[in-house]
Design a protein around this motif. Sequence first.
Motif, PDB file in Angstrom:
ATOM      1  N   HIS A   1      -2.039  -3.273   8.700  1.00 14.02           N
ATOM      2  CA  HIS A   1      -1.008  -2.963   7.714  1.00 14.02           C
ATOM      3  C   HIS A   1      -0.453  -1.556   7.951  1.00 14.02           C
ATOM      4  O   HIS A   1      -0.985  -0.788   8.740  1.00 14.02           O
ATOM      5  CB  HIS A   1      -1.574  -3.046   6.292  1.00 14.02           C
ATOM      6  N   ARG A   2       0.612  -1.262   7.225  1.00 10.57           N
ATOM      7  CA  ARG A   2       1.141   0.095   7.147  1.00 10.57           C
ATOM      8  C   ARG A   2       0.943   0.616   5.732  1.00 10.57           C
ATOM      9  O   ARG A   2       0.893  -0.154   4.778  1.00 10.57           O
ATOM     10  CB  ARG A   2       2.634   0.143   7.484  1.00 10.57           C
ATOM     11  N   ILE A   3       0.856   1.923   5.615  1.00  4.21           N
ATOM     12  CA  ILE A   3       0.888   2.581   4.310  1.00  4.21           C
ATOM     13  C   ILE A   3       2.178   3.380   4.258  1.00  4.21           C
ATOM     14  O   ILE A   3       2.529   4.077   5.218  1.00  4.21           O
ATOM     15  CB  ILE A   3      -0.333   3.506   4.100  1.00  4.21           C
ATOM     16  N   HIS A   4       2.912   3.265   3.156  1.00  9.03           N
ATOM     17  CA  HIS A   4       4.186   3.962   2.982  1.00  9.03           C
ATOM     18  C   HIS A   4       4.114   4.933   1.807  1.00  9.03           C
ATOM     19  O   HIS A   4       3.372   4.697   0.851  1.00  9.03           O
ATOM     20  CB  HIS A   4       5.325   2.971   2.726  1.00  9.03           C
ATOM     21  N   SER A   5       4.898   5.970   1.872  1.00 11.03           N
ATOM     22  CA  SER A   5       5.054   6.831   0.705  1.00 11.03           C
ATOM     23  C   SER A   5       5.993   6.140  -0.280  1.00 11.03           C
ATOM     24  O   SER A   5       6.830   5.319   0.119  1.00 11.03           O
ATOM     25  CB  SER A   5       5.638   8.184   1.109  1.00 11.03           C
ATOM     26  N   PRO A   6       5.886   6.453  -1.563  1.00 11.33           N
ATOM     27  CA  PRO A   6       6.822   5.856  -2.526  1.00 11.33           C
ATOM     28  C   PRO A   6       8.262   6.220  -2.200  1.00 11.33           C
ATOM     29  O   PRO A   6       9.178   5.426  -2.442  1.00 11.33           O
ATOM     30  CB  PRO A   6       6.375   6.421  -3.873  1.00 11.33           C
TER      31      PRO A   6
ATOM     32  N   CYS B   1      -1.886   1.286  -4.333  1.00 11.40           N
ATOM     33  CA  CYS B   1      -0.984   0.131  -4.352  1.00 11.40           C
ATOM     34  C   CYS B   1       0.175   0.444  -5.286  1.00 11.40           C
ATOM     35  O   CYS B   1      -0.028   0.698  -6.479  1.00 11.40           O
ATOM     36  CB  CYS B   1      -1.715  -1.120  -4.833  1.00 11.40           C
ATOM     37  N   GLY B   2       1.370   0.455  -4.741  1.00 14.56           N
ATOM     38  CA  GLY B   2       2.561   0.716  -5.533  1.00 14.56           C
ATOM     39  C   GLY B   2       3.204  -0.575  -5.990  1.00 14.56           C
ATOM     40  O   GLY B   2       3.412  -1.499  -5.206  1.00 14.56           O
ATOM     41  N   LEU B   3       3.520  -0.660  -7.281  1.00 13.65           N
ATOM     42  CA  LEU B   3       4.148  -1.829  -7.882  1.00 13.65           C
ATOM     43  C   LEU B   3       5.542  -1.416  -8.341  1.00 13.65           C
ATOM     44  O   LEU B   3       5.691  -0.592  -9.235  1.00 13.65           O
ATOM     45  CB  LEU B   3       3.323  -2.334  -9.068  1.00 13.65           C
ATOM     46  N   PHE B   4       6.542  -2.004  -7.732  1.00 14.11           N
ATOM     47  CA  PHE B   4       7.933  -1.634  -7.970  1.00 14.11           C
ATOM     48  C   PHE B   4       8.694  -2.800  -8.603  1.00 14.11           C
ATOM     49  O   PHE B   4       8.679  -3.914  -8.069  1.00 14.11           O
ATOM     50  CB  PHE B   4       8.647  -1.285  -6.668  1.00 14.11           C
TER      51      PHE B   4
ATOM     52  N   PRO C   1       0.817  -1.217   0.000  1.00 16.51           N
ATOM     53  CA  PRO C   1       0.000   0.000   0.000  1.00 16.51           C
ATOM     54  C   PRO C   1       0.848   1.263   0.000  1.00 16.51           C
ATOM     55  O   PRO C   1       1.829   1.364   0.730  1.00 16.51           O
ATOM     56  CB  PRO C   1      -0.807  -0.116   1.294  1.00 16.51           C
ATOM     57  N   ILE C   2       0.432   2.215  -0.815  1.00 10.96           N
ATOM     58  CA  ILE C   2       1.164   3.473  -0.992  1.00 10.96           C
ATOM     59  C   ILE C   2       0.215   4.652  -0.737  1.00 10.96           C
ATOM     60  O   ILE C   2      -0.946   4.626  -1.132  1.00 10.96           O
ATOM     61  CB  ILE C   2       1.739   3.554  -2.415  1.00 10.96           C
ATOM     62  N   GLY C   3       0.753   5.669  -0.095  1.00 10.25           N
ATOM     63  CA  GLY C   3      -0.021   6.880   0.155  1.00 10.25           C
ATOM     64  C   GLY C   3       0.586   7.673   1.285  1.00 10.25           C
ATOM     65  O   GLY C   3       1.802   7.634   1.501  1.00 10.25           O
TER      66      GLY C   3
ATOM     67  N   GLY D   1       6.175   9.626  -7.620  1.00  9.80           N
ATOM     68  CA  GLY D   1       5.563  10.713  -6.864  1.00  9.80           C
ATOM     69  C   GLY D   1       4.052  10.773  -6.981  1.00  9.80           C
ATOM     70  O   GLY D   1       3.391  11.395  -6.141  1.00  9.80           O
ATOM     71  N   ILE D   2       3.495  10.122  -7.993  1.00  5.53           N
ATOM     72  CA  ILE D   2       2.049  10.160  -8.195  1.00  5.53           C
ATOM     73  C   ILE D   2       1.307   9.526  -7.019  1.00  5.53           C
ATOM     74  O   ILE D   2       0.130   9.822  -6.789  1.00  5.53           O
ATOM     75  CB  ILE D   2       1.681   9.453  -9.525  1.00  5.53           C
TER      76      ILE D   2
END
Length: 235
Positions: free
Chosen positions: A183-188, A228-231, A172-174, A219-220
Amino acid sequence: MKFKLKLKNIPKYISYFSELRQYKRMAGAENISMRDLYPILNERTSTTSFDTHYFYQDIWAFRKVFESGVKTHVDVGSKVDYVGFLSAITQVTFIDIRPLVTDLAGLESKPGSILEMPYLNDSVSSLSCLHVAEHIGLGRYGDPLDPLGTVKACKELQRILASGGNLYFALPIGRPRACFNAHRIHSPDQILEYFSDLKLIEFSFVNDKGHFLQNVEPGIGRDAKYGCGLFQFTK
């Protein structure tokens, strides 16, 4: 017979029993016992619903692994459906503190912690960990409490990734926060810092509206509530 009575469902139960009576009067209807009633009340939707995070991330990672043509792949704790489908295209080793017991060819399961992986440094050439690291250290799955759980998990994934290998990573991203004990939410930016020894190949994103945005600037995701960030990283 399974009932979860909520006030908002009362009209649906009235409709359910009306249809049951109608069905039982129809020619060829089975003899339905009360103990076999199984009300499903919320699936008459205008479109097919799905979990946007897991749907897009699993397809994204599966395509990446398929296109890479690797002979072996290691996954850490991701959704078992994804892991099972991967076994159709490559030999998969699944690592989790709760081993996956199956009889599926092409899939090996090993008990292990994402904080102490059973691999040497720089030894895994194809690696995935999808919607897992955000849970580490919150105790949700019986793991020890640790505020640095996600940081340590990322460092361990970074440690075992081989030079030239690929890591497919999602969470999760935000706006950063912990939602205990889910859960945790992280910045990108945090995730890029946690994997500072790796090179970012691609960032894709599922936004708060459930739209999949492929190969965009990290940054989006900074102002999302629960994206949800996919790296894709390489070493």
